[in-house]
Write an enzyme that holds these catalytic residues in place. Structure first.
Site, short mmCIF file in Angstrom:
data_model
loop_
_atom_site.label_atom_id
_atom_site.label_comp_id
_atom_site.label_asym_id
_atom_site.label_seq_id
_atom_site.Cartn_x
_atom_site.Cartn_y
_atom_site.Cartn_z
N CYS A 1 0.82 -1.22 0.00
CA CYS A 1 0.00 0.00 0.00
C CYS A 1 0.85 1.27 0.00
O CYS A 1 0.41 2.33 -0.46
CB CYS A 1 -0.91 0.03 1.23
SG CYS A 1 -1.92 -1.43 1.48
N ASP B 1 -1.96 -3.11 7.89
CA ASP B 1 -3.01 -3.90 8.53
C ASP B 1 -2.97 -5.34 8.06
O ASP B 1 -3.19 -6.27 8.83
CB ASP B 1 -4.38 -3.28 8.25
CG ASP B 1 -4.60 -1.99 9.01
OD1 ASP B 1 -3.64 -1.53 9.66
OD2 ASP B 1 -5.69 -1.44 8.95
N CYS C 1 -2.14 3.32 3.04
CA CYS C 1 -2.88 2.30 3.78
C CYS C 1 -3.97 2.91 4.66
O CYS C 1 -4.11 4.13 4.76
CB CYS C 1 -1.90 1.48 4.62
SG CYS C 1 -2.50 -0.14 5.14
N ASP C 2 -4.72 2.04 5.32
CA ASP C 2 -5.97 2.41 5.98
C ASP C 2 -5.89 3.62 6.90
O ASP C 2 -6.67 4.57 6.76
CB ASP C 2 -6.49 1.23 6.81
CG ASP C 2 -6.86 0.03 5.95
OD1 ASP C 2 -6.62 0.09 4.73
OD2 ASP C 2 -7.36 -0.96 6.49
N LYS C 3 -5.01 3.58 7.90
CA LYS C 3 -4.98 4.65 8.91
C LYS C 3 -4.27 5.89 8.40
O LYS C 3 -4.29 6.93 9.07
CB LYS C 3 -4.31 4.15 10.20
CG LYS C 3 -4.89 2.85 10.74
CD LYS C 3 -6.40 2.86 10.82
CE LYS C 3 -6.98 1.50 11.08
NZ LYS C 3 -6.80 0.52 10.01
N CYS D 1 -5.28 -2.14 -0.77
CA CYS D 1 -6.14 -3.31 -0.99
C CYS D 1 -7.35 -2.94 -1.84
O CYS D 1 -7.99 -1.91 -1.63
CB CYS D 1 -6.57 -3.89 0.35
SG CYS D 1 -5.17 -4.45 1.35
N GLU E 1 -7.88 -4.55 14.64
CA GLU E 1 -8.80 -4.90 13.56
C GLU E 1 -8.79 -6.40 13.36
O GLU E 1 -7.74 -7.03 13.43
CB GLU E 1 -8.33 -4.18 12.30
CG GLU E 1 -9.24 -4.25 11.12
CD GLU E 1 -8.73 -3.34 10.01
OE1 GLU E 1 -9.01 -2.14 10.07
OE2 GLU E 1 -8.03 -3.83 9.13
N SER F 1 -11.97 -5.36 9.96
CA SER F 1 -11.34 -4.88 8.74
C SER F 1 -12.42 -4.44 7.77
O SER F 1 -13.56 -4.93 7.79
CB SER F 1 -10.51 -6.00 8.12
OG SER F 1 -10.22 -5.73 6.77
#
Length: 561
Positions: A52, A85, A126-128, A198, A449, A475
């Protein structure tokens, strides 16, 4: 220059009493003529250890070249942290994922404030990363733009498209003898073919889409794949827009309002986005000084339909949205249908409505995005549940495929690891409600998560036969009948701490209720017998996080005081 746009950096560059600072700036390659230019902090979450994020430095270099080609700008690249993650999922490392959001925000705020940068271009992956950079940009409130790192391409094996969730679900399939060991390994090897976040409507793409609808990134940013020509073009033109924001003195808090936040949440819900949206937008709203609560999410969920046939609940990926015209065609459609408000200012310097004027209309001759008059689900998939188990709220992800009601006997686990072992060892029975507790922001700590248990459930064929509730979180890749973010959490003495095996639990996503069917007298007896577990950590960052974090119902922020 017609208007000074270096209002912060000139406090250093125009101050004759800072010779050491000037000497150091010359050492970076600045020339005397650069001292009157606005300084742009170009921050990415680059690091090599995560697909990511592994390409973000390349995007950062393209953006820096774009910035220094502007007559009145100079750019300085710096990086902040990230946590993968996918790599940490199901390990103790996942405890650091949500807390990393606060570190990202703190570190960007620190560098930009300390060095007096006039504006910021942030490049999350990425996510955060997305909420982390957004929180910092709101705290700083200087002209800023987010350039999303972009989504990964799909993998491919055995004539089937793959993504990261395919690898998790493959383990459940292997353990139930649905696939061979060789097939299992080939799925893993082919799930992630290169750089990018992702691919489904998981947390990264959920947040990227929402931030674009909110106006903090340029049109197409969320749907342009990581290695596409569109992403390269975005990096090339972004400097034009940061200069415009500087000249017009347009700042994040001019863009992020209650209405624009509603736009972001509405789009994310229409697309079937991650439940992590709740935590992150509660935190973003707080940083923007906007009153936005769990009740606002439920109100929106009642208003908007689910129209995105996207993974994890659907079958398509972000690359498929790109192929049908990108996020803007969906935004334009929702604007025209009165779902979104077009009056909100964006980082282009124009309103959302003005940005959409030249965007083509969506073509519904495809199965990725459904029309509003024929939605996948007539209202939102995210439900805010209350009741004796979650008096301060909990978050359910109900797409309709799972049903809207579940009642079953509790099968209780005090850790994710124990639950995972039980699922993989076939110790979960049809009709049960799996309870995973002591994994909240304090009990986890860090509210890790959980994709493994939901993926193992789906891979084992139990997706429609069991429910899962937790004071932790899921997630964006999770699907099934799941409820998370239960507040108060077990570690703080929430009712989830007193649930026992065999208790009946009722999940009613129609009336938004989560109920433990145990008499009050028995509950009070269990409370008196309960001894709070010792904290899992006693030093380091996670210990500081435990001491400062707010409940999930308030966004798990650490600057609430």
């Amino acid at each position: 220059m017609k208007r000074k746009i270096n209002s912060f950096s000139r406090k250093i560059t125009n101050n004759p009493n800072l010779p050491a600072a000037h000497a150091m700036l010359y050492a970076t390659g600045m020339r005397e003529s650069d001292f009157c230019k606005a300084q742009i902090g170009i921050v990415s979450n680059w690091y090599e250890g995560n697909p990511c994020n592994m390409h973000l430095d390349i995007l950062g270099k393209k953006i820096k070249l774009s910035v220094i080609n502007q007559k009145n700008l100079i750019g300085f690249q710096f990086t902040t942290i990230g946590v993968s993650d996918g790599i940490t999922m199901g390990t103790p490392g996942m405890r650091f994922s949500l807390p990393s959001r606060e570190l990202i925000a703190d570190s960007i705020e620190t560098v930009v404030e300390a060095h007096h940068y006039d504006g910021v271009i942030a490049i999350p992956g990425c996510d955060k990363n997305m909420p982390g950079v957004m929180i910092s940009l709101l705290r700083l409130n200087r002209p800023s733009i987010i350039v999303y790192g972009g989504s990964i391409s799909s993998g491919f094996y055995n004539e089937k498209k793959l993504d990261i969730v395919s690898s998790f679900e493959a383990l459940g399939e292997k353990n139930t003898c649905k696939i061979s060991e060789e097939e299992y390994k080939n799925i893993i090897k082919n799930s992630c073919p290169g750089p990018g976040s992702c691919g489904g409507m998981y947390t990264a793409n959920t947040m990227a889409s929402a931030l674009e609808a909110m106006g903090m990134s340029l049109p197409y940013s969320s749907s342009s794949p990581s290695t596409s020509e569109n992403k390269k073009k975005e990096c090339k033109i972004v400097s034009t827009f940061i200069q415009k924001l500087l000249e017009r003195k347009v700042k994040p808090k001019d863009i992020v309002t209650k209405t624009s936040i509603e736009n972001g949440v509405k789009l994310a819900m229409c697309l079937g986005g991650s439940t992590n949206l709740i935590l992150h937008f509660l935190a973003i709203a707080k940083s923007a000084n906007v009153h936005f609560t769990l009740k606002d999410f439920q109100k929106i969920s009642n208003q908007v339909p689910l129209i995105g046939n996207l993974k994890p609940s659907g079958i398509f990926l972000m690359e498929d949205i790109h192929k049908i015209g990108g996020t803007p065609v969906i935004i334009k459609y929702l604007l025209n249908q009165g779902i979104l408000s077009g009056d909100c200012l964006t980082v282009t310097g124009e309103t959302l409505h003005e940005n959409m004027k030249k965007i083509p209309n969506i073509n519904f001759n495809q199965k990725i995005i459904y029309p509003l008059n024929n939605p996948i689900k007539k209202n939102g998939h995210i439900r805010i549940l209350y009741g004796n188990l979650s008096p301060e709220g909990s978050v359910a992800k109900i797409t309709g495929k799972e049903g809207i009601f579940f009642r079953g006997e509790a099968n209780v686990f005090d850790s994710e690891e124990d639950a995972n072992k039980a699922i993989l060892n076939h110790k979960i029975q049809t009709g049960e409600v799996i309870v995973i507790r002591y994994v909240g922001p304090i009990g986890g700590p860090g509210m890790p998560e959980m994709l493994k248990p939901t993926s193992y459930i789906m891979g084992s064929g139990l997706g429609k036969n069991v429910a899962l509730i937790t004071d932790g979180r899921f997630s964006g890749g999770s699907h099934g009948f799941v409820v998370g973010h239960i507040t108060p959490e077990a570690q703080s003495g929430g009712l989830i701490a007193f649930v026992r095996n065999g208790d009946f639990i009722k999940i009613d996503a129609e009336n938004n209720l989560l109920t433990l069917e145990v008499e009050e007298e028995e509950i009070q007896k269990r409370k008196k017998e309960w001894i709070p577990p010792l904290l899992k950590v006693k030093k380091g960052y996670l210990y500081k996080y435990i001491k400062t974090v707010s409940p999930a119902s308030e966004g798990c922020v650490t600057d609430q005081f």
